[in-house]
Each structure stands twice: as C-alpha cells, then as structure tokens.
Design a protein around this motif. Structure first.
Motif, short mmCIF file in Angstrom:
data_model
loop_
_atom_site.label_atom_id
_atom_site.label_comp_id
_atom_site.label_asym_id
_atom_site.label_seq_id
_atom_site.Cartn_x
_atom_site.Cartn_y
_atom_site.Cartn_z
N ALA A 174 -69.62 -33.82 86.51
CA ALA A 174 -69.02 -33.98 85.19
C ALA A 174 -67.49 -33.95 85.25
O ALA A 174 -66.82 -34.58 84.43
CB ALA A 174 -69.51 -32.87 84.24
N ILE A 175 -66.95 -33.25 86.22
CA ILE A 175 -65.50 -33.13 86.35
C ILE A 175 -64.87 -34.47 86.73
O ILE A 175 -63.81 -34.83 86.21
CB ILE A 175 -65.14 -32.04 87.38
N ILE A 176 -65.51 -35.19 87.62
CA ILE A 176 -64.91 -36.42 88.15
C ILE A 176 -64.54 -37.42 87.06
O ILE A 176 -63.39 -37.88 87.01
CB ILE A 176 -65.79 -37.04 89.25
N PRO A 177 -65.45 -37.80 86.16
CA PRO A 177 -65.04 -38.78 85.14
C PRO A 177 -63.97 -38.26 84.18
O PRO A 177 -63.14 -39.03 83.70
CB PRO A 177 -66.34 -39.12 84.40
N GLN A 178 -63.99 -36.96 83.95
CA GLN A 178 -62.96 -36.41 83.06
C GLN A 178 -61.58 -36.53 83.70
O GLN A 178 -60.61 -36.92 83.05
CB GLN A 178 -63.28 -34.95 82.71
N TYR A 179 -61.52 -36.22 84.97
CA TYR A 179 -60.25 -36.36 85.70
C TYR A 179 -59.84 -37.83 85.75
O TYR A 179 -58.68 -38.16 85.49
CB TYR A 179 -60.41 -35.79 87.12
N GLN A 180 -60.79 -38.70 86.07
CA GLN A 180 -60.43 -40.11 86.21
C GLN A 180 -59.97 -40.72 84.89
O GLN A 180 -59.10 -41.60 84.89
CB GLN A 180 -61.57 -40.91 86.83
N VAL A 217 -56.07 -30.11 84.82
CA VAL A 217 -56.41 -30.50 86.19
C VAL A 217 -56.49 -29.26 87.07
O VAL A 217 -57.39 -29.13 87.91
CB VAL A 217 -55.40 -31.54 86.73
N THR A 218 -55.60 -28.32 86.86
CA THR A 218 -55.64 -27.05 87.59
C THR A 218 -56.94 -26.31 87.28
O THR A 218 -57.60 -25.79 88.18
CB THR A 218 -54.41 -26.19 87.23
N GLU A 219 -57.32 -26.28 86.01
CA GLU A 219 -58.57 -25.63 85.61
C GLU A 219 -59.77 -26.32 86.24
O GLU A 219 -60.71 -25.66 86.71
CB GLU A 219 -58.71 -25.63 84.09
N LEU A 220 -59.77 -27.65 86.25
CA LEU A 220 -60.87 -28.40 86.86
C LEU A 220 -60.96 -28.10 88.35
O LEU A 220 -62.05 -27.95 88.91
CB LEU A 220 -60.69 -29.90 86.62
N GLY A 221 -59.81 -28.01 89.00
CA GLY A 221 -59.78 -27.69 90.43
C GLY A 221 -60.38 -26.33 90.73
O GLY A 221 -61.10 -26.16 91.71
N ARG A 222 -60.09 -25.35 89.87
CA ARG A 222 -60.66 -24.02 90.06
C ARG A 222 -62.15 -24.00 89.77
O ARG A 222 -62.90 -23.23 90.37
CB ARG A 222 -59.95 -23.00 89.16
N ALA A 223 -62.60 -24.84 88.84
CA ALA A 223 -64.01 -24.86 88.45
C ALA A 223 -64.87 -25.64 89.43
O ALA A 223 -66.09 -25.43 89.48
CB ALA A 223 -64.15 -25.47 87.05
N ALA A 224 -64.27 -26.52 90.21
CA ALA A 224 -65.04 -27.35 91.13
C ALA A 224 -65.69 -26.51 92.22
O ALA A 224 -65.05 -25.63 92.81
CB ALA A 224 -64.14 -28.42 91.75
N HIS A 225 -66.94 -26.79 92.49
CA HIS A 225 -67.69 -26.09 93.52
C HIS A 225 -67.52 -26.77 94.88
O HIS A 225 -67.36 -26.10 95.89
CB HIS A 225 -69.17 -26.06 93.11
N SER A 284 -67.28 -27.02 80.18
CA SER A 284 -68.18 -26.43 79.20
C SER A 284 -69.04 -25.33 79.81
O SER A 284 -69.56 -25.47 80.92
CB SER A 284 -69.08 -27.52 78.61
N ASP A 285 -69.23 -24.26 79.06
CA ASP A 285 -70.10 -23.17 79.49
C ASP A 285 -71.57 -23.61 79.52
O ASP A 285 -72.40 -22.95 80.14
CB ASP A 285 -69.96 -21.97 78.55
N GLU A 286 -71.87 -24.71 78.86
CA GLU A 286 -73.24 -25.20 78.83
C GLU A 286 -73.66 -25.81 80.16
O GLU A 286 -74.85 -26.00 80.41
CB GLU A 286 -73.41 -26.22 77.71
N ILE A 287 -72.71 -26.13 81.01
CA ILE A 287 -73.04 -26.66 82.34
C ILE A 287 -73.22 -25.47 83.26
O ILE A 287 -72.26 -24.81 83.65
CB ILE A 287 -71.93 -27.60 82.87
N THR A 288 -74.45 -25.18 83.61
CA THR A 288 -74.75 -23.98 84.40
C THR A 288 -74.95 -24.28 85.88
O THR A 288 -74.90 -23.36 86.69
CB THR A 288 -75.99 -23.26 83.84
N ASP A 289 -75.17 -25.52 86.25
CA ASP A 289 -75.38 -25.89 87.64
C ASP A 289 -74.06 -26.37 88.24
O ASP A 289 -73.41 -27.26 87.70
CB ASP A 289 -76.43 -27.00 87.73
N ALA A 290 -73.62 -25.77 89.35
CA ALA A 290 -72.32 -26.07 89.96
C ALA A 290 -72.21 -27.54 90.37
O ALA A 290 -71.15 -28.16 90.20
CB ALA A 290 -72.09 -25.17 91.17
#
Length: 166
Positions: A102-108, A28-36, A90-96
C-alpha cells in the motif's frame, strides 16, 4: 503576484514545488519508518534525502530570483499527503507485507506530482533562457525519475507485491 508573463508563472511554480516537497518530506519519512521490507524502507529513506536535496536547490533558485520559497501553499500535494497517510499508514492495515504494498502507490503518486512540477519548471527555464536554473531543475527531474523507477522495480521485481499477494 500578478501572472503577466511566463517568468511570473515560472516563479510561482518554483514556490509551488517548494511547498509540495516541504509537505511530502514528513510523510515520506513516516512511510519509510512504517515499511517492513528493508529494500522499500531504504528506498523511502533515499527518497526523503532526495526531497531534502531538491528543497535546498529550489530554495537557492528562489533566493536568486528574489522571491520567498514559502509564499505558496500547494493544495495538490496537501491532498496527496492526506491520501498517503490514510492509505499507507492506516491502522486498519494489520499485515506488514500488505502495508508495504500500500505504501508504494502512495509514494509514487507524490513522486509523479514532483515529476510534473520539475518537468514543467525545466521546460519553462529552458524557454526563458535560464540555463543554470534549467540544469538544476533537470538534475532534480532526473533524480526523481530514478527514485520512481527504483520504486517500480521494488514493486514488480522485488518481493513486496509478491509477499502481499500470499
């Protein structure tokens, strides 16, 4: 530990949710840092703080019942964490904006696991007459629901999914 009573199951599930939360917190911390999106990032940071608070409460309950919180490893959350990293970071997701969507459903998905755990534990505590435990668990459950609703609002009313669909 042998499972001969509802109390035995209750104690086992306390350890399970402690393990689940312990595994969820870093991702969750990683997702928070990755969120644009700022609102999404703040919600994830708050979610991580909520997980930390829940961990502290579960640890107290375990100690009060004379069990070690880390005696169980939650394989369900292990899988959800792996999926969150694979599909939200994933590094394959290049658009912020797409990453944010993509982050939202993973968190939920991780949150919904916690909802099931806290809800079950609160029901068990009520049935066992553990009123103090039930109150703590109900508070954790309510706060987890609040976080889930907030994330749904960001996805549906906020700009995250709208920006990703452009």
């Amino acid at each position: 530990m042998p499972m001969n009573s509802l109390k035995d199951i209750y104690l086992d599930q306390l350890q399970d949710i402690w393990s689940a939360n312990t595994q969820a917190l870093p991702v969750v911390t990683e997702l928070g840092r990755a969120a644009h999106d700022k609102e999404l990032s703040e919600a994830l940071i708050d979610g991580g703080n909520g997980i930390s608070d829940g961990l502290a409460e579960i640890e107290k309950l375990c100690n009060e019942h004379g069990i070690k919180p880390n005696a169980e490893h939650c394989k369900g959350m292990e899988g959800l964490v792996k999926e969150a990293r694979a599909h939200g970071l994933s590094d394959e997701i290049t658009d912020a904006e797409v990453r944010d969507a993509a982050i939202i459903p993973q968190y939920q998905r991780m949150v919904h696991y916690a909802l099931a755990g806290y809800g079950t534990l609160a029901a068990f505590a009520n049935r066992l007459g553990l009123d103090s435990d039930a109150a703590v668990l109900q508070k954790c459950l309510d706060e987890t629901y609040d976080g889930d609703r907030r994330m749904t609002k960001i996805a549906t009313s906020g700009g995250v999914n709208k920006q990703a669909s452009v």
